[in-house]
Scaffold this motif. Structure first.
Motif, PDB file in Angstrom:
ATOM      1  N   SER A 153       0.835  -1.206   0.000  1.00 12.20           N
ATOM      2  CA  SER A 153       0.000   0.000   0.000  1.00 12.20           C
ATOM      3  C   SER A 153       0.872   1.260   0.000  1.00 12.20           C
ATOM      4  O   SER A 153       2.087   1.190   0.184  1.00 12.20           O
ATOM      5  N   ASP A 154       0.230   2.388  -0.189  1.00 10.95           N
ATOM      6  CA  ASP A 154       0.926   3.668  -0.192  1.00 10.95           C
ATOM      7  C   ASP A 154       0.993   4.186   1.250  1.00 10.95           C
ATOM      8  O   ASP A 154      -0.038   4.446   1.869  1.00 10.95           O
ATOM      9  N   ASP A 186      -1.176   7.060   2.719  1.00 15.19           N
ATOM     10  CA  ASP A 186      -2.602   6.867   3.020  1.00 15.19           C
ATOM     11  C   ASP A 186      -2.848   6.091   4.307  1.00 15.19           C
ATOM     12  O   ASP A 186      -3.988   5.907   4.716  1.00 15.19           O
ATOM     13  N   THR A 206       0.778   1.137 -15.405  1.00 16.04           N
ATOM     14  CA  THR A 206       1.400   2.395 -15.003  1.00 16.04           C
ATOM     15  C   THR A 206       2.874   2.407 -15.374  1.00 16.04           C
ATOM     16  O   THR A 206       3.663   1.649 -14.838  1.00 16.04           O
ATOM     17  N   ASN A 236       2.383  -2.668 -11.352  1.00 18.73           N
ATOM     18  CA  ASN A 236       1.173  -2.335 -12.100  1.00 18.73           C
ATOM     19  C   ASN A 236       1.541  -2.152 -13.577  1.00 18.73           C
ATOM     20  O   ASN A 236       2.115  -1.149 -13.967  1.00 18.73           O
ATOM     21  N   GLU A 250       4.555   4.985  -8.551  1.00 21.93           N
ATOM     22  CA  GLU A 250       3.492   4.336  -9.316  1.00 21.93           C
ATOM     23  C   GLU A 250       2.169   4.301  -8.554  1.00 21.93           C
ATOM     24  O   GLU A 250       1.095   4.365  -9.162  1.00 21.93           O
ATOM     25  N   GLN A 299      -2.250  14.372 -15.798  1.00 21.90           N
ATOM     26  CA  GLN A 299      -2.341  14.535 -14.343  1.00 21.90           C
ATOM     27  C   GLN A 299      -1.109  13.944 -13.660  1.00 21.90           C
ATOM     28  O   GLN A 299      -0.571  14.516 -12.716  1.00 21.90           O
ATOM     29  N   ALA A 300      -0.677  12.780 -14.158  1.00 21.02           N
ATOM     30  CA  ALA A 300       0.460  12.087 -13.556  1.00 21.02           C
ATOM     31  C   ALA A 300       1.724  12.933 -13.626  1.00 21.02           C
ATOM     32  O   ALA A 300       2.533  12.960 -12.694  1.00 21.02           O
ATOM     33  N   ALA A 343      -1.371   5.646 -10.413  1.00 23.51           N
ATOM     34  CA  ALA A 343      -2.230   4.561 -10.910  1.00 23.51           C
ATOM     35  C   ALA A 343      -3.596   5.023 -11.414  1.00 23.51           C
ATOM     36  O   ALA A 343      -4.083   4.537 -12.432  1.00 23.51           O
ATOM     37  N   GLN A 344      -4.220   5.971 -10.728  1.00 33.37           N
ATOM     38  CA  GLN A 344      -5.574   6.389 -11.092  1.00 33.37           C
ATOM     39  C   GLN A 344      -5.611   7.686 -11.916  1.00 33.37           C
ATOM     40  O   GLN A 344      -6.672   8.282 -12.096  1.00 33.37           O
ATOM     41  N   LEU A 345      -4.451   8.134 -12.400  1.00 29.92           N
ATOM     42  CA  LEU A 345      -4.395   9.435 -13.067  1.00 29.92           C
ATOM     43  C   LEU A 345      -4.184   9.301 -14.580  1.00 29.92           C
ATOM     44  O   LEU A 345      -3.640   8.312 -15.060  1.00 29.92           O
ATOM     45  N   THR A 346      -4.597  10.332 -15.298  1.00 28.91           N
ATOM     46  CA  THR A 346      -4.289  10.399 -16.734  1.00 28.91           C
ATOM     47  C   THR A 346      -2.814  10.776 -16.874  1.00 28.91           C
ATOM     48  O   THR A 346      -2.217  11.307 -15.927  1.00 28.91           O
TER      49      THR A 346
END
Length: 339
Positions: free
Chosen positions: A126-127, A130, A289, A286, A309, A319-320, A313-316
């Motif tokens: 996990s990150d 968070d 990514t 991933n 990464e 955005q990344a 992971a959830q970004l365009t």
């Protein structure tokens, strides 16, 4: 008269036994680890009615038994880090409640294996930015989750689990926070071994590093076959995320071999940007990514810096880019680490 619906009879609550700690608590029947477990801490003591179990080297049980009796499907994770010995001890509440703390103390073949397992437990996949897990100042390193505490020192990792089936989730967390740090500190003070982070983990700079943001990888850093062991840290600065990786080999020739391994990765390119730098496109865990890593070598030490990464992971792609360091910023940070 209408009969009142009463539902099923609740299961009997474990008999309350005030005074369990009146004689100072029980003892640990394992000579190799008995000194690591204080008989009494705060209101809790070693449960005089529970049995100490020891597995592995110079113990009554085998590591195969600990796999089936205690670790269930997780045994391979322990073995991967060089598990050598395990002891389990139960602490009971001397005030007579049904609360208890189960302690699993694992010993590993090497300090780096023990620390690696500890980081696997605390960070996992996990990150760390968070996480709700909090750092604990115990042993060499410690962490407190909702009802579990971890500590690492030398060859040892202790996992402490607070249990009370009759408490609400909020009460569980409060009760765990009251006893786990104190018990973990007492065990961490008693366990023998160095408290300094092992080899490459100690080389990771603290500037910008996320709390508890270190992973020690005992096999291949970043999952690159042939890279070998090393440590990486999770970092954040001005809303941008990155990782640093440090690998150290026994001599310069072995470090050169690692760089040759990196050069074989498709898309790798070498350039001199003030110092020889290898640029590596990497998908990591991933596949979707794509991250960029820069590696350089100084003697027998290899240092790398790459995109985070988990943050991408959830970004365009656009955005990344705003979440990552530019190549120039990576180079600047790389140079400062080498200095």
């Amino acid at each position: 008269e209408v009969p009142v619906e009463r539902g099923d009879t609740p299961p009997p609550v474990e008999a309350i036994q005030p005074g369990r700690c009146a004689q100072g608590g029980g003892t640990v029947a394992d000579p190799a680890s008995a000194a690591f477990f204080p008989r009494k801490v705060s209101d809790y003591c070693i449960d005089p009615n529970s049995e100490t179990r020891a597995y592995g080297k110079n113990a009554t049980g085998t590591l195969d038994q600990v796999c089936t009796e205690l670790f269930d499907g997780e045994c391979e994770v322990y073995r991967m880090f060089g598990l050598e010995r395990v002891v389990t001890v139960r602490y009971a509440d001397g005030k007579g409640s049904t609360s208890s703390v189960n302690v699993v103390l694992s010993r590993f073949e090497s300090v780096r294996g023990a620390y690696g397992f500890y980081t696997k437990r605390v960070v996992a996949d996990s990150d760390p930015i968070d996480t709700k897990t909090k750092p604990l100042s115990v042993g060499g390193a410690g962490a407190l989750a909702s009802t579990i505490a971890y500590l690492w020192r030398g060859l040892y990792v202790a996992e402490l689990s607070y249990v009370n089936d009759s408490e609400s989730p909020d009460a569980l967390r409060q009760s765990a926070a009251a006893i786990l740090p104190e018990l973990a500190k007492s065990i961490g003070d008693a366990v023998t071994g160095d408290t300094q982070l092992p080899d490459t983990a100690s080389l990771l700079p603290s500037t910008d590093r996320i709390p508890m943001g270190i992973v020690y990888e005992p096999r291949d850093v970043l999952g690159i076959q042939g890279a070998g062991p090393g440590a990486y840290g999770f970092y954040a600065t001005d809303g941008r995320r990155y990782r640093l990786a440090i690998l150290e080999r026994s001599d310069e020739a072995s470090a050169q071999d690692v760089m040759k391994t990196f050069k074989k990765i498709p898309g790798a390119s070498e350039s001199k940007m003030g110092l020889p730098v290898l640029t590596l496109p990497w998908h990591g865990s991933n596949e979707a990514t794509k991250t960029e890593w820069l590696f350089t070598r100084q003697g027998k030490v290899i240092v790398g810096i790459g995109d985070e990464e988990l943050a991408m992971a959830q970004l365009t792609p656009v955005q990344a880019k705003s979440k990552c360091l530019s190549r120039e910023q990576k180079l600047e940070r790389l140079k400062s680490v080498l200095e």
